[in-house]
Write a protein that holds these residues in place. Structure first.
Motif, PDB file in Angstrom:
ATOM      1  N   GLY A 102      -1.357   8.326  -5.772  1.00  0.00           N
ATOM      2  CA  GLY A 102      -0.642   9.530  -6.191  1.00  0.00           C
ATOM      3  C   GLY A 102       0.760   9.304  -6.710  1.00  0.00           C
ATOM      4  O   GLY A 102       1.388  10.221  -7.236  1.00  0.00           O
ATOM      5  N   ARG A 103       1.287   8.080  -6.586  1.00  0.00           N
ATOM      6  CA  ARG A 103       2.681   7.885  -7.006  1.00  0.00           C
ATOM      7  C   ARG A 103       2.792   7.922  -8.531  1.00  0.00           C
ATOM      8  O   ARG A 103       1.838   7.590  -9.258  1.00  0.00           O
ATOM      9  N   ARG A 145      -5.101   2.465 -10.074  1.00  0.00           N
ATOM     10  CA  ARG A 145      -6.264   2.920 -10.850  1.00  0.00           C
ATOM     11  C   ARG A 145      -6.858   1.706 -11.553  1.00  0.00           C
ATOM     12  O   ARG A 145      -6.156   0.726 -11.812  1.00  0.00           O
ATOM     13  N   PRO A 146      -8.156   1.751 -11.857  1.00  0.00           N
ATOM     14  CA  PRO A 146      -8.735   0.607 -12.561  1.00  0.00           C
ATOM     15  C   PRO A 146      -8.228   0.558 -13.998  1.00  0.00           C
ATOM     16  O   PRO A 146      -8.099   1.606 -14.638  1.00  0.00           O
ATOM     17  N   SER A 149       1.830  -8.895   8.207  1.00  0.00           N
ATOM     18  CA  SER A 149       0.654  -8.024   8.267  1.00  0.00           C
ATOM     19  C   SER A 149       0.810  -6.839   9.230  1.00  0.00           C
ATOM     20  O   SER A 149      -0.046  -5.960   9.264  1.00  0.00           O
ATOM     21  N   ALA A 150       1.905  -6.798  10.004  1.00  0.00           N
ATOM     22  CA  ALA A 150       2.083  -5.722  10.995  1.00  0.00           C
ATOM     23  C   ALA A 150       1.950  -4.339  10.350  1.00  0.00           C
ATOM     24  O   ALA A 150       2.378  -4.119   9.217  1.00  0.00           O
ATOM     25  N   HIS A 151       1.333  -3.443  11.093  1.00  0.00           N
ATOM     26  CA  HIS A 151       1.057  -2.094  10.602  1.00  0.00           C
ATOM     27  C   HIS A 151       2.325  -1.383  10.118  1.00  0.00           C
ATOM     28  O   HIS A 151       2.343  -0.776   9.047  1.00  0.00           O
ATOM     29  N   ALA A 152       3.391  -1.474  10.910  1.00  0.00           N
ATOM     30  CA  ALA A 152       4.641  -0.767  10.563  1.00  0.00           C
ATOM     31  C   ALA A 152       5.213  -1.294   9.248  1.00  0.00           C
ATOM     32  O   ALA A 152       5.805  -0.533   8.471  1.00  0.00           O
ATOM     33  N   ILE A 153       5.012  -2.575   8.991  1.00  0.00           N
ATOM     34  CA  ILE A 153       5.526  -3.156   7.736  1.00  0.00           C
ATOM     35  C   ILE A 153       4.707  -2.632   6.549  1.00  0.00           C
ATOM     36  O   ILE A 153       5.253  -2.305   5.493  1.00  0.00           O
ATOM     37  N   GLY A 154       3.387  -2.496   6.747  1.00  0.00           N
ATOM     38  CA  GLY A 154       2.524  -1.953   5.684  1.00  0.00           C
ATOM     39  C   GLY A 154       2.899  -0.518   5.335  1.00  0.00           C
ATOM     40  O   GLY A 154       2.955  -0.133   4.168  1.00  0.00           O
ATOM     41  N   GLU A 155       3.182   0.257   6.375  1.00  0.00           N
ATOM     42  CA  GLU A 155       3.591   1.658   6.163  1.00  0.00           C
ATOM     43  C   GLU A 155       4.902   1.727   5.380  1.00  0.00           C
ATOM     44  O   GLU A 155       5.052   2.490   4.429  1.00  0.00           O
ATOM     45  N   ALA A 156       5.863   0.899   5.803  1.00  0.00           N
ATOM     46  CA  ALA A 156       7.179   0.881   5.144  1.00  0.00           C
ATOM     47  C   ALA A 156       7.032   0.384   3.707  1.00  0.00           C
ATOM     48  O   ALA A 156       7.675   0.905   2.781  1.00  0.00           O
ATOM     49  N   ALA A 157       6.145  -0.605   3.497  1.00  0.00           N
ATOM     50  CA  ALA A 157       5.934  -1.160   2.151  1.00  0.00           C
ATOM     51  C   ALA A 157       5.401  -0.081   1.221  1.00  0.00           C
ATOM     52  O   ALA A 157       5.821   0.044   0.063  1.00  0.00           O
ATOM     53  N   SER A 158       4.482   0.712   1.731  1.00  0.00           N
ATOM     54  CA  SER A 158       3.878   1.759   0.924  1.00  0.00           C
ATOM     55  C   SER A 158       4.932   2.797   0.514  1.00  0.00           C
ATOM     56  O   SER A 158       4.847   3.394  -0.562  1.00  0.00           O
TER      57      SER A 158
END
Ligand code: DC
Length: 212
Positions: free
Chosen positions: A171-172, A178-179, A75-84
């Motif tokens: 945006g990717r 999107r739904p 859940s670490a923030h840096a991991i979320g950023e890298a995942a994105s």
């Protein structure tokens, strides 16, 4: 026959809590697909490998074990950023989507949550929910969660982060958030966790009755 419930929506919309509650209610297996992107990103970070090499990231994605995903570690923030960042790569998505699809077939049923479950991973899901909330509410929830854990948080930075994550996810080019056309929209901006669960359960029960 396996029943699959697909739950999509932006970061911090409350999908995780809701999906876990729904899986428990119906006795289904649950997969938070965001963790598969996070595990891939963490493997790259741990190995000191770049986040912009698609072939290297694909190799890591192919090695992700769904049984070993641990949210407390990922859940670490840096991991979320890298995942994105690695989630924009088609080869990474192909590898992870294949593993997610295999999971979705478990008996007696499954709940998968993410960004592209209803549109790409499980387009034939029995029920699709698109869970959202305003960026302000999502940032406030994340802020409260961090402060609740005894840490210091900066609301403006979190809000900025939520907006940036939305832009990247929506945006990717490959599988943007999107739904699905047949998704039920659930805006939890004004709802408690319990109210959101009850609303989701009503939508699911109504959809399942129609399928039987
Ligand atoms: O839901 P999360 O914050 O754990 O997701 C981390 C990142 O993974 C998110 O920015 C986008 C990506 N993701 C995705 O592209 N497709 C999914 N089905 C789930 C997550």
């Amino acid at each position: 026959m396996t029943l699959t419930i697909a739950i999509d929506g932006p970061a911090a919309a409350g999908k995780g809590t809701l999906s876990r509650q729904i899986a428990e209610e119906y006795g289904f297996h649950h997969l938070d697909t965001g963790l598969t992107y996070r595990a891939t990103a963490k493997a790259l970070l741990d190995a000191g490998l770049p986040l912009d090499d698609e072939a290297v990231a694909e190799r890591m994605a192919l090695e992700v074990e769904l049984s070993g995903l641990d949210r407390s570690i990922l859940s670490a923030h840096a991991i979320g950023e890298a995942a994105s960042k690695i989630a924009v790569m088609p080869a990474v998505r192909r590898a992870l989507v294949e593993a997610q699809r295999a999971f979705s077939k478990k008996e007696p049923g499954t709940v998968l949550d993410g960004r592209d479950i209803g549109t790409v991973v499980c387009p034939d899901a029995a029920v699709k929910l698109y869970v959202t909330a305003s960026p302000e509410v999502r940032a406030k929830r994340r802020f409260d969660e961090i402060v609740g854990n005894g840490a210091v948080a900066d609301y403006a930075a979190i809000f900025d982060d939520v907006k940036k994550r939305d832009e990247r996810d929506m945006g990717r080019a490959d599988s943007p958030l999107r739904p699905a056309d047949d998704a039920h929209l659930l805006d939890t901006s004004e709802m408690s966790i319990e109210a959101a669960f009850q609303a989701a359960k009503s939508l699911i029960d109504a959809a399942l009755i129609k399928k039987i």
